[in-house]
Design a protein around this motif. Structure first.
Motif, PDB file in Angstrom:
ATOM      1  N   ILE A 142       0.762  -0.906  -0.104  1.00 52.72           N
ATOM      2  CA  ILE A 142      -0.468   0.205  -0.223  1.00 52.72           C
ATOM      3  C   ILE A 142       0.762   1.398   0.106  1.00 52.72           C
ATOM      4  O   ILE A 142       1.483   1.808   1.148  1.00 52.72           O
ATOM      5  N   GLY A 143       1.118   2.131  -0.939  1.00 56.42           N
ATOM      6  CA  GLY A 143       2.044   3.606  -1.205  1.00 56.42           C
ATOM      7  C   GLY A 143       2.994   2.957  -2.037  1.00 56.42           C
ATOM      8  O   GLY A 143       3.978   3.583  -2.350  1.00 56.42           O
ATOM      9  N   GLY A 144       3.369   1.301  -2.482  1.00 64.34           N
ATOM     10  CA  GLY A 144       4.536   1.119  -3.161  1.00 64.34           C
ATOM     11  C   GLY A 144       5.586   1.586  -1.916  1.00 64.34           C
ATOM     12  O   GLY A 144       5.655   0.320  -1.263  1.00 64.34           O
ATOM     13  N   GLU A 145       6.665   2.398  -2.879  1.00 63.32           N
ATOM     14  CA  GLU A 145       7.766   2.630  -2.365  1.00 63.32           C
ATOM     15  C   GLU A 145       7.984   3.630  -0.991  1.00 63.32           C
ATOM     16  O   GLU A 145       8.843   3.930  -1.094  1.00 63.32           O
ATOM     17  N   ASP A 146       6.656   4.205  -1.385  1.00 63.16           N
ATOM     18  CA  ASP A 146       6.842   5.864  -0.587  1.00 63.16           C
ATOM     19  C   ASP A 146       6.805   5.130   0.660  1.00 63.16           C
ATOM     20  O   ASP A 146       5.531   5.180   1.495  1.00 63.16           O
ATOM     21  N   ARG A 147       7.266   6.099   1.633  1.00 62.41           N
ATOM     22  CA  ARG A 147       7.609   5.603   2.961  1.00 62.41           C
ATOM     23  C   ARG A 147       6.779   6.488   3.739  1.00 62.41           C
ATOM     24  O   ARG A 147       5.803   5.982   4.845  1.00 62.41           O
ATOM     25  N   ARG A 148       6.069   7.637   2.876  1.00 60.48           N
ATOM     26  CA  ARG A 148       5.101   8.569   3.429  1.00 60.48           C
ATOM     27  C   ARG A 148       4.188   8.683   3.259  1.00 60.48           C
ATOM     28  O   ARG A 148       3.387   9.555   3.888  1.00 60.48           O
ATOM     29  N   TYR A 149       3.819   7.698   2.334  1.00 59.70           N
ATOM     30  CA  TYR A 149       2.035   7.399   2.063  1.00 59.70           C
ATOM     31  C   TYR A 149       1.236   6.518   2.953  1.00 59.70           C
ATOM     32  O   TYR A 149       0.093   7.323   3.392  1.00 59.70           O
ATOM     33  N   TRP A 150       2.476   5.590   3.902  1.00 64.28           N
ATOM     34  CA  TRP A 150       1.522   5.335   5.363  1.00 64.28           C
ATOM     35  C   TRP A 150       1.278   5.682   6.297  1.00 64.28           C
ATOM     36  O   TRP A 150       3.316   6.320   6.364  1.00 64.28           O
ATOM     37  N   PRO A 151       1.018   5.836   7.191  1.00 62.93           N
ATOM     38  CA  PRO A 151      -0.377   5.678   7.196  1.00 62.93           C
ATOM     39  C   PRO A 151      -1.225   6.564   6.831  1.00 62.93           C
ATOM     40  O   PRO A 151      -2.618   7.020   6.734  1.00 62.93           O
ATOM     41  N   PHE A 152      -1.032   7.712   6.624  1.00 65.56           N
ATOM     42  CA  PHE A 152      -1.597   8.892   6.841  1.00 65.56           C
ATOM     43  C   PHE A 152      -2.642   9.128   4.984  1.00 65.56           C
ATOM     44  O   PHE A 152      -3.854   8.953   4.956  1.00 65.56           O
ATOM     45  N   ARG A 153      -1.870   8.783   3.968  1.00 63.81           N
ATOM     46  CA  ARG A 153      -2.717   8.742   2.633  1.00 63.81           C
ATOM     47  C   ARG A 153      -3.568   7.112   2.842  1.00 63.81           C
ATOM     48  O   ARG A 153      -4.365   6.762   2.212  1.00 63.81           O
ATOM     49  N   GLY A 154      -3.169   6.526   3.358  1.00 62.55           N
ATOM     50  CA  GLY A 154      -3.115   4.990   3.182  1.00 62.55           C
ATOM     51  C   GLY A 154      -4.039   4.917   3.972  1.00 62.55           C
ATOM     52  O   GLY A 154      -5.490   4.288   3.458  1.00 62.55           O
ATOM     53  N   ILE A 155      -4.329   5.131   4.976  1.00 63.50           N
ATOM     54  CA  ILE A 155      -5.362   4.839   5.575  1.00 63.50           C
ATOM     55  C   ILE A 155      -6.834   5.717   5.068  1.00 63.50           C
ATOM     56  O   ILE A 155      -7.904   4.361   4.960  1.00 63.50           O
TER      57      ILE A 155
END
Length: 290
Positions: A183-196
């Motif tokens: 979830i978010g691929g390799e973008d470590r900023r994606y989770w949890p903000f945009r991921g949730i």
């Protein structure tokens, strides 16, 4: 199959099995897809059944006869040119660093991971692994998810690789059976903000498995799954989120999740290992529990 008897473990043709790290396997041999290593005939069987492409095999000589079905399957699906490197038990132990109980390995091609929306299209119950770095736990959670009918597993960008050799081995090849993606691929900023937010947009109630003052019990969670759909607190689609070893879930994840849930403990034990707690949660929330 092309059978090639090894004279030395320094043979460049088997470098994927010995000289390359997991990260190198993943990124360097073929940047677009990379490779992973499947270990033992049972795991190789499950990978082949899932359509995973073998690049080569490394087999202890005494296992050749017993793997006739696998070789025939590979011949029929990928042609007769896939090499089988044949080694002695001592050579295999020197290659892998330990004695193999089932003397067979296969280097296989990775595949493009699907999107979260694709994985969750028909799912009503998914698991999220947040930053779990112990590959034994990654593999064990995958195995429990498959065994207890979880629809899909989502892996956060900082989580261990489900195709790491040990994770695949511990999962007993179920990593090839249950749908999963990052979830978010390799973008470590994606989770949890945009991921949730993405999970909520797909209709999931997000549940952080955590010990918080406002955590509800696992029994209360199952009550909300089982009650009448007309009830205000009914849960139709569930996303269970499990945290890393030691620190558990991040405070940002807990703050953004719809609910936090705890498993009641006895004898002063505060929590279970993440692999064990996930199995308990999967069993309690399985759709056919009625």
């Amino acid at each position: 199959m092309r059978f090639v008897h090894l004279e030395s473990i320094d043979d460049e043709r088997v470098s994927a099995y010995v000289n390359l790290t997991e990260i190198q396997l993943r990124n360097r041999l073929e940047p677009a897809k990379g490779l992973f290593i499947a270990e033992s005939p049972k795991v190789i069987d499950r990978a082949l059944a899932a359509g995973r492409e073998p690049i080569s095999l490394l087999v202890e000589e005494q296992w050749i006869e017993g793997m006739a079905d696998e070789f025939s399957f590979i011949d029929g699906h990928w042609g007769p040119d896939v090499p089988v490197y044949v080694a002695s038990p001592d050579q295999l132990q020197r290659l892998t660093g330990y004695r193999l109980h089932r003397g067979a390995l296969s280097a296989m091609r990775r595949w493009p991971l699907p999107s979260v929306a694709q994985v969750c299209e028909h799912a009503t119950r998914v698991a999220v692994m947040e930053n779990i770095v112990d590959h034994t736990n990654v593999g064990a959670l995958m195995r429990s998810a498959a065994a207890l009918d979880v629809d899909a597993v989502l892996v956060t960008p900082s989580c261990g690789d489900p195709l790491y050799r040990r994770a695949v081995r511990v999962s007993m090849g179920t990593v090839f059976q249950i749908p999963w993606t990052r979830i978010g691929g390799e973008d470590r900023r994606y989770w949890p903000f945009r991921g949730i937010d993405e999970l909520k947009s797909l209709g999931f109630t997000t549940v952080a498995m955590a010990l918080e003052d406002d955590s509800i019990s696992l029994d209360e969670l199952t009550r909300r799954l089982d009650n009448d759909p007309a009830e205000a607190d009914h849960i139709e689609k569930l996303a269970l989120i499990f945290g890393t070893e030691g620190d558990g879930l991040s405070r940002h994840t807990i703050a953004r999740a719809d609910l936090t849930v705890r498993i009641p403990m006895a004898h002063g034990v505060d929590s279970l290992n993440v692999a064990a707690s996930s199995a308990v949660a999967f069993y309690a929330t399985r759709p056919h529990r009625r």
